[in-house]
Design an enzyme around this catalytic site. Structure first.
Site, PDB file in Angstrom:
ATOM      1  N   ASP A   1      -2.874  10.510   4.032  1.00 25.75           N
ATOM      2  CA  ASP A   1      -3.721   9.996   4.746  1.00 25.75           C
ATOM      3  C   ASP A   1      -4.616  10.980   4.571  1.00 25.75           C
ATOM      4  OD1 ASP A   1      -6.488   8.806   4.041  1.00 25.75           O
ATOM      5  OD2 ASP A   1      -5.195   7.479   5.548  1.00 25.75           O
TER       6      ASP A   1
ATOM      7  N   ARG B   1      -7.570  -0.128   0.771  1.00 20.69           N
ATOM      8  CA  ARG B   1      -8.167  -0.836   0.810  1.00 20.69           C
ATOM      9  C   ARG B   1      -8.497  -0.810  -0.676  1.00 20.69           C
ATOM     10  NH1 ARG B   1     -12.068  -1.582   5.630  1.00 20.69           N
ATOM     11  NH2 ARG B   1     -10.738  -0.755   6.798  1.00 20.69           N
TER      12      ARG B   1
ATOM     13  N   LYS C   1       1.022  -1.035   0.319  1.00 17.42           N
ATOM     14  CA  LYS C   1       0.068  -0.300   0.229  1.00 17.42           C
ATOM     15  C   LYS C   1       0.520   1.170   0.224  1.00 17.42           C
ATOM     16  CE  LYS C   1      -3.162   2.399   2.918  1.00 17.42           C
ATOM     17  NZ  LYS C   1      -3.934   2.743   4.231  1.00 17.42           N
TER      18      LYS C   1
ATOM     19  N   LYS D   1      -9.010  13.308   8.643  1.00 12.94           N
ATOM     20  CA  LYS D   1      -9.182  13.312  10.047  1.00 12.94           C
ATOM     21  C   LYS D   1      -9.355  13.385  11.359  1.00 12.94           C
ATOM     22  CE  LYS D   1      -6.094   8.779   8.149  1.00 12.94           C
ATOM     23  NZ  LYS D   1      -6.441   8.240   9.112  1.00 12.94           N
TER      24      LYS D   1
END
Length: 493
Positions: free
Chosen positions: A269, A350, A264, A276
């Site tokens: 992110d 994912r 990954k 977040k």
């Protein structure tokens, strides 16, 4: 730093420093005894005076001992004799390395490999000493005006075995592992404004050129033609184009099925629209540590010229909020043709991995192992000690568990029962990308398993092991040690 073997007695080793061990009972390791005799009992006197306790990691520097060729002798506490396992050995080595790193000596000789580690031979101790020393002395100072300096350039590893080839091989393996871990740590520690998907692609090209690998980088147009709608959805909110990087080490027979590692590579992110919290969001530059571990393992395999075919596949993107970013409730179509309802844009890893796993089918692999900082739930479950392990092939997972124990880069298997797959239900698509809070690590793997019907597959969730926070904030380079040991076991090295 350079590593080499030495068979000279410790008292005759003309290095800037000689490192030997003292047990908690004040008993001395063989080389410490030899130095003690040569120096007229200086080490025994220091131990009896309480200058060194013998507790694990305790150190004492002695200088200019009569009868000893080295300028300095570093005594290192080793704990109780007969109670040293893999982890204790690595901690003792790391303590010695930290003390050596503070010296102005350019070279040293290291005799802690004579410590008895339950179930491990001298070759293992040599390899582990090289890797642990390199890890302890690692510094990342590329962005500092006054970078730190290490004076130690060469470390000689004392050995006792008569047969040279196994120890030479162990030394080479330790050095290759150290190089692979260093690369993985460097990539993880770069800031996200430097380490972008394009930067990772350039690093792959550089690795290929230097180490004889084959590289291919797919751009967004090519991925679009393949139908990688899940992977591409992650990059909608970023100005940095996504990439799919493929690196090949072709060390086996032409028709031999390869081992494929999928890493990954989310270079930052933010969580996307499901953003977040601000606290520690800076650490989301580490969300590409799975990719970094694939690069590091490929480098180590190339350095050792391992006789197998190894392929690294790295799907890489940023995950940022933008007017064009994917939204909760959006539905995308994967390369496998399955549709996914994206309920949480912070479950983006994912989405990259599912298309990458489908892409791996074209290689007709022997096994596929994906490595990902995938779920915070894994941190809650296992902390920073073990990576989570799940998959659809028990023989593969047993081999990875064994490799992790041997390398002391451990994993812990979690169940992947059909019961958990029942949580993945969407009224609008074939799959949702999340299944609620319960068993988050397992349901994330259950999602990936929907794309592995044609593969012998294992999944390593390294969210807790890929980096450290706080004062020691840094990428760890895990699980390069586990992966390299798995490959070494496969080729019987």
């Amino acid at each position: 730093m350079q590593f080499e073997l030495t068979r000279l007695p410790a008292s005759q080793e003309p290095r800037g420093c000689v490192v030997v061990g003292v047990y908690a009972s004040h008993a001395l390791t063989p080389s410490a005894k030899q130095l003690d005799q040569a120096s007229g009992g200086a080490i025994t006197a220091a131990a009896k005076a309480g200058d060194i306790s013998g507790k694990p990691g305790d150190t004492l520097m002695l200088r200019a001992l009569q009868g000893v060729a080295a300028q300095r002798v570093l005594l290192v506490g080793c704990g109780k004799s007969g109670e040293i396992d893999e982890g204790a050995y690595q901690r003792v080595v790391a303590a010695a390395a930290a003390a050596l790193g503070k010296l102005h000596a350019a070279d040293a000789a290291f005799y802690l490999t004579e410590l008895a580690v339950a179930g491990r031979d001298e070759a293992w101790r040599v390899r582990a000493a090289v890797a642990a020393t390199s890890h302890a002395l690692y510094q990342f100072t590329e962005y500092k005006r006054e970078p730190g300096r290490r004076h130690l350039k060469t470390l000689a590893i004392g050995c006792r075995a008569r047969g040279g080839k196994p120890l030479e091989a162990a030394l080479a393996q330790g050095q290759a592992l150290a190089e692979g871990v260093r690369l993985a740590r460097d990539l993880g520690n770069h800031p996200a404004n430097v380490c972008t998907p394009g930067y990772l692609a350039d690093q792959a090209r550089g690795l290929a050129k230097k180490h004889g690998l084959v590289v291919e980088v797919l751009d967004e147009a090519q991925m679009g033609e393949l139908g990688m709608g899940a992977l591409l959805a992650v990059s909608w909110g970023s100005r940095e184009p996504a990439k799919l990087i493929v690196l090949k080490h072709q060390g086996g027979k032409a028709k031999s099925a390869p081992v494929v590692l999928v890493g990954k590579g989310v270079t930052f992110d933010s969580g996307g629209i499901s953003i977040k919290p601000a606290a520690t969001m800076d650490e989301m530059k580490f969300d590409m540590c799975g990719a970094a571990s694939v690069f590091g393992t490929l480098k180590a395999a190339a350095l050792l010229k391992l006789p197998l075919n190894l392929i690294g596949v790295v799907p890489t993107s940023e995950n940022l909020p933008d007017g064009n970013a994917v939204k909760p409730g959006d539905i995308v179509t994967t390369m496998a043709g399955k549709t996914v309802e994206i309920l949480n844009t912070d479950a983006e890893g994912r989405l990259l991995l599912c298309d990458a796993l489908t892409y791996c089918e074209r290689f007709k692999p022997e096994v596929v192992i994906d490595i990902a900082t995938l779920t915070g739930a894994c941190v809650i479950s296992l902390g920073g000690h073990a990576s989570g392990l799940l998959g659809n092939d028990q023989k593969l997972m047993d081999a990875l568990l064994d490799a992790g124990r041997s390398a002391h880069d451990r994993a812990w298997q979690l169940p992947l029962w059909d019961d958990y797959k029942e949580q993945l239900r969407s009224p609008f698509a074939d799959l949702p990308n999340v299944a609620g809070r319960e068993a988050g690590t397992i349901t994330a793997a259950a999602f990936l398993s929907a794309f592995t019907d044609k593969l012998r597959w294992a999944h390593l969730d390294i969210a807790g092991t890929a980096w450290k926070s706080g004062k020691e904030k840094s990428a760890t380079g895990r699980p390069v040690g586990l992966l390299l040991q798995y490959l070494l076991d496969r080729v019987g090295a």
